[in-house]
Design a protein around this motif. Structure first.
Motif, short mmCIF file in Angstrom:
data_model
loop_
_atom_site.label_atom_id
_atom_site.label_comp_id
_atom_site.label_asym_id
_atom_site.label_seq_id
_atom_site.Cartn_x
_atom_site.Cartn_y
_atom_site.Cartn_z
N ILE A 183 0.86 -1.19 0.00
CA ILE A 183 0.00 0.00 0.00
C ILE A 183 0.89 1.23 0.00
O ILE A 183 1.79 1.37 0.85
N LYS A 184 0.65 2.13 -0.92
CA LYS A 184 1.41 3.37 -0.98
C LYS A 184 0.97 4.30 0.15
O LYS A 184 -0.20 4.27 0.56
N ASN A 185 1.88 5.11 0.60
CA ASN A 185 1.55 6.04 1.69
C ASN A 185 0.46 7.02 1.25
O ASN A 185 0.48 7.55 0.14
N ASN A 186 -0.50 7.24 2.15
CA ASN A 186 -1.66 8.12 1.91
C ASN A 186 -2.60 7.58 0.85
O ASN A 186 -3.46 8.31 0.36
N LYS A 187 -2.43 6.30 0.49
CA LYS A 187 -3.32 5.67 -0.48
C LYS A 187 -3.95 4.44 0.16
O LYS A 187 -3.75 4.17 1.35
N ALA A 188 -4.71 3.69 -0.65
CA ALA A 188 -5.46 2.57 -0.07
C ALA A 188 -5.30 1.31 -0.90
O ALA A 188 -4.93 1.35 -2.08
N LYS A 189 -5.61 0.22 -0.26
CA LYS A 189 -5.75 -1.07 -0.92
C LYS A 189 -7.21 -1.48 -0.81
O LYS A 189 -7.77 -1.53 0.29
N MET A 190 -7.84 -1.72 -1.95
CA MET A 190 -9.23 -2.14 -1.93
C MET A 190 -9.33 -3.65 -1.91
O MET A 190 -8.51 -4.34 -2.54
N GLU A 200 -17.05 -10.02 1.87
CA GLU A 200 -18.46 -10.41 1.91
C GLU A 200 -19.29 -9.61 0.91
O GLU A 200 -20.31 -9.01 1.23
N ASN A 201 -18.78 -9.57 -0.34
CA ASN A 201 -19.44 -8.89 -1.46
C ASN A 201 -19.56 -7.38 -1.27
O ASN A 201 -20.39 -6.73 -1.90
N GLU A 202 -18.76 -6.83 -0.37
CA GLU A 202 -18.69 -5.39 -0.19
C GLU A 202 -17.23 -4.96 -0.36
O GLU A 202 -16.33 -5.60 0.19
N ARG A 203 -17.01 -3.91 -1.11
CA ARG A 203 -15.64 -3.41 -1.27
C ARG A 203 -15.31 -2.47 -0.11
O ARG A 203 -16.09 -1.58 0.21
N ILE A 204 -14.16 -2.71 0.48
CA ILE A 204 -13.70 -1.81 1.53
C ILE A 204 -12.32 -1.30 1.15
O ILE A 204 -11.65 -1.86 0.27
N ALA A 205 -11.87 -0.22 1.80
CA ALA A 205 -10.59 0.40 1.49
C ALA A 205 -9.76 0.48 2.76
O ALA A 205 -10.22 0.99 3.79
N ILE A 206 -8.53 -0.05 2.70
CA ILE A 206 -7.59 0.01 3.83
C ILE A 206 -6.56 1.10 3.51
O ILE A 206 -5.78 0.95 2.55
N ASP A 222 0.56 8.21 7.76
CA ASP A 222 1.26 8.65 8.97
C ASP A 222 1.63 7.49 9.89
O ASP A 222 1.49 7.56 11.12
N GLY A 223 2.04 6.35 9.33
CA GLY A 223 2.42 5.20 10.15
C GLY A 223 1.23 4.47 10.74
O GLY A 223 1.39 3.72 11.71
N LYS A 224 0.05 4.67 10.18
CA LYS A 224 -1.17 4.04 10.70
C LYS A 224 -1.96 3.39 9.57
O LYS A 224 -1.79 3.73 8.39
N LEU A 225 -2.88 2.50 9.95
CA LEU A 225 -3.78 1.83 9.02
C LEU A 225 -5.21 1.95 9.52
O LEU A 225 -5.47 1.77 10.71
N SER A 226 -6.14 2.26 8.61
CA SER A 226 -7.57 2.31 8.94
C SER A 226 -8.36 1.77 7.76
O SER A 226 -7.93 1.87 6.60
N ALA A 227 -9.52 1.20 8.08
CA ALA A 227 -10.36 0.61 7.02
C ALA A 227 -11.76 1.18 7.08
O ALA A 227 -12.36 1.28 8.15
N ILE A 228 -12.31 1.54 5.92
CA ILE A 228 -13.68 2.05 5.83
C ILE A 228 -14.37 1.42 4.63
O ILE A 228 -13.73 0.83 3.75
N HIS A 229 -15.68 1.60 4.59
CA HIS A 229 -16.46 1.16 3.44
C HIS A 229 -16.04 1.97 2.23
O HIS A 229 -15.76 3.17 2.33
#
Length: 607
Positions: A240-247, A251-257, A261-268
């Motif tokens: 994963i590139k910094n300040n970017k996401a991995k989709m 469960e048939n829903e796309r999420i983005a990680i 800033d040295g952290k990881l978060s995931a949202i819909h």
């Protein structure tokens, strides 16, 4: 993180976007109108305007429908998406001119309401080739209007993004209807393979783009899913590139990680604005920024910064070494999740730029990509336009002399059809040479009642009439433009002789049933399938039906009457503007012809 906000309104990029768009629109219309004016000076101005705005609408809908899949294939096209709603509304404005003018021009000023005429003039709903193509255009216009009037974000919020997006997906129904409208309408008249090729290639281009984008989406969703103790494997941190996401599909829903800033978060993955793909966005000023329109969310809780209230679902993450895992169950929208902290050794710098519409920061690479699409699109649009103009085959040598007032003195009569008989010089023996001039009323009405009313005032039916000459290839008719005021008492005695119809004999004729007013020049072209509904309105309004046919290489005309000379307007409506064969008895009447027929025995021919 934001502590306040400033309205973006009409920013610099939007102004540039719309300026380029409307310069193209204006240039397209100018080229179309001037080209027609110089190449086909006999073409009716209204027809040129209707066709120009219609052709531009076709070009714009192809551009609109190509932007979405292009953005899915290559993110450098995202600047075109940012202000696409303005492109859609602009297309609606252009289509409004085409649609409203067409309804007024072809269906207005008749014996029924124009909107009712759209659906009832041509009733061949059981035929493909003769299907009422104007109804297809009308339905597509209603859908466009609904989309345009709900394009504002007020309606997006009121309808909810899901319903709003579903509504605006009807643009594909519009495209399908528009293609049928064109293929079953004007292209049937201007039957040229090159014009059909342009429409076919446009459909092929859009199909390839959508299939390509769909394949990429399918390929993403088909990735192998790996579970460990109820947690789904995502990827390694350095993927994963910094300040970017991995989709990832969970469960048939796309999420983005997101990695920031040295952290990881995931949202819909779905933006609350227009269902944009948040995973293709970027962390800017501490917020996940949607690539479509710049809407922002805080990565740790999925909430938009105050004072905005949009929220998306969040997901729990865990690290096993450098491997990222996500728990498949979504948390309620706006739920805080403590970000996962990772070693700084996995922190890499962004390697690409990211377009933000309200800033308008287009890098040189993106600008080059856009130019490679925009300029060829403009070139193809003008090629399509000029090809259509140059290949027009149905612009006749006709004229509606609206700027001239013609005057004739003679005897008016409704037998065998509404006309005036007047003296046109003398023959070689010094006898008056008589000529008949068919008469029609203003708009889409016959002149029968006007002539009848005049003859009640004067037993001789002699009058001086004034009106507008309609002419095609030396064949003339007259419109009584001022209606009853077109008749005045003749100042001098009129030298004329009664005209006796001369029997020509029984004939078999193959031709097209027309209304003489539009076909002869009131509209140019005023024939074929595109003009069918208008011709039906004219004949329904009392204008005498005629048939045009070729005889010995010469265009001939004959008024159609019943076997006893009665009017048969309503009985021939179903055959107007189609190739037909009729059998009847032909008569010569001065410089005109009429034919007695049995309407029920008209034979419709295959086109």
């Amino acid at each position: 993180m934001s502590t306040g906000y400033q309205g973006i309104s009409w920013n610099k990029y939007k102004k540039k976007y719309d300026t380029i768009l409307w310069l193209f629109i204006i240039a397209f219309l100018i080229v179309s109108i001037l080209s027609n004016y110089f190449l086909f000076p006999k073409a009716n101005v209204s027809t040129v305007i209707i066709r120009s705005f219609g052709l531009l609408s076709i070009v714009l809908i192809h551009i609109i429908l190509s932007i979405g899949p292009l953005c899915r294939i290559n993110s450098k096209f995202l600047p075109l998406l940012y202000n696409r709603r303005h492109l859609g509304v602009s297309m609606f404005i252009i289509a409004s001119v085409h649609s409203c003018y067409s309804i007024f021009w072809f269906h207005g000023n008749g014996n029924i309401h124009p909107l009712l005429s759209v659906f009832t003039s041509n009733t061949h709903y059981n035929s493909f080739l003769f299907f009422p193509f104007q109804t297809l255009g009308f339905v597509s216009y209603i859908i466009l209007a609904l989309m345009a009037f709900t394009s504002h974000d007020f309606w997006l919020a009121a309808l909810t993004p899901k319903i709003w997006k579903s509504l605006h997906m009807l643009v594909y129904a519009v495209y399908f209807l528009v293609v049928l409208h064109v293929v079953l309408g004007v292209l049937q008249l201007e039957n040229n393979p090159l014009l059909f090729s342009f429409i076919f290639l446009g459909m092929l281009f859009l199909s390839v783009l959508h299939i390509w984008a769909g394949y990429l989406s399918f390929k993403f969703d088909a990735q192998k899913i790996i579970f460990e103790d109820g947690w789904q494997y995502v990827c390694r941190i350095n993927e994963i590139k910094n300040n970017k996401a991995k989709m990832v599909n969970v469960e048939n829903e796309r999420i983005a990680i997101f990695k920031y800033d040295g952290k990881l978060s995931a949202i819909h993955n779905v933006c609350k604005h227009q269902n944009g793909p948040l995973g293709e966005g970027k962390i800017i000023d501490g917020c996940i920024t949607c690539p479509w329109h710049g809407y922002q969310y805080q990565p740790h809780n999925g909430c938009s910064p105050a004072p905005f209230t949009e929220r998306v679902s969040t997901y729990m993450l865990k690290l096993n070494g450098d491997k990222i895992y996500v728990f498949p169950k979504a948390l309620p929208e706006g739920t805080f999740v403590e970000p996962i902290v990772f070693n700084v050794e996995y922190l890499n710098s962004p390697v690409e730029s990211f377009f933000i519409g309200w800033i308008g920061n287009i890098d040189s690479s993106t600008a080059k990509t856009l130019k490679r699409f925009v300029f060829p699109s403009i070139l193809i649009a003008f090629m399509f336009l000029l090809s259509f103009i140059l290949l027009q085959k149905k612009i006749a040598n006709s004229e509606y002399k609206y700027n001239e007032v013609a005057t004739y003195t003679g005897m008016v009569s409704n037998s065998p059809f509404p006309h005036i008989v007047f003296t046109k010089g003398k023959d070689n023996f010094g006898n008056p040479q008589m000529e008949a001039l068919p008469l029609v009323n203003a708009w889409k009405f016959g002149a029968d009642q006007l002539i009848q009313n005049w003859c009640k005032k004067t037993t001789s039916c002699v009058a001086t009439i004034k009106g507008t000459i309609i002419t095609r290839d030396g064949i003339n008719a007259m419109e009584l433009s001022d209606e009853e005021n077109s008749f005045v008492q003749a100042k001098n005695n009129v030298d004329f002789r009664n005209i006796t119809p001369q029997l020509i004999g029984d004939v078999k004729i193959i031709g097209e049933i027309i209304d003489p007013k539009c076909y002869l020049g009131a509209m140019n072209p005023g024939e074929g399938k595109p003009h069918r509904s208008c011709a039906i309105r004219c004949i329904s309004g009392g204008i005498m039906p005629m048939i045009t046919f070729n005889q010995s290489g010469k265009k001939e005309y004959a008024v159609l009457l019943g076997m006893k000379g009665e009017k048969i307007n309503e009985k021939v409506l179903d055959y107007v503007a189609e190739p037909v064969e009729i059998n009847g008895t032909l008569f010569k009447y001065a410089n005109w012809q009429f034919i007695y027929i049995i309407p029920e025995k008209i034979n419709r021919l295959k086109n």
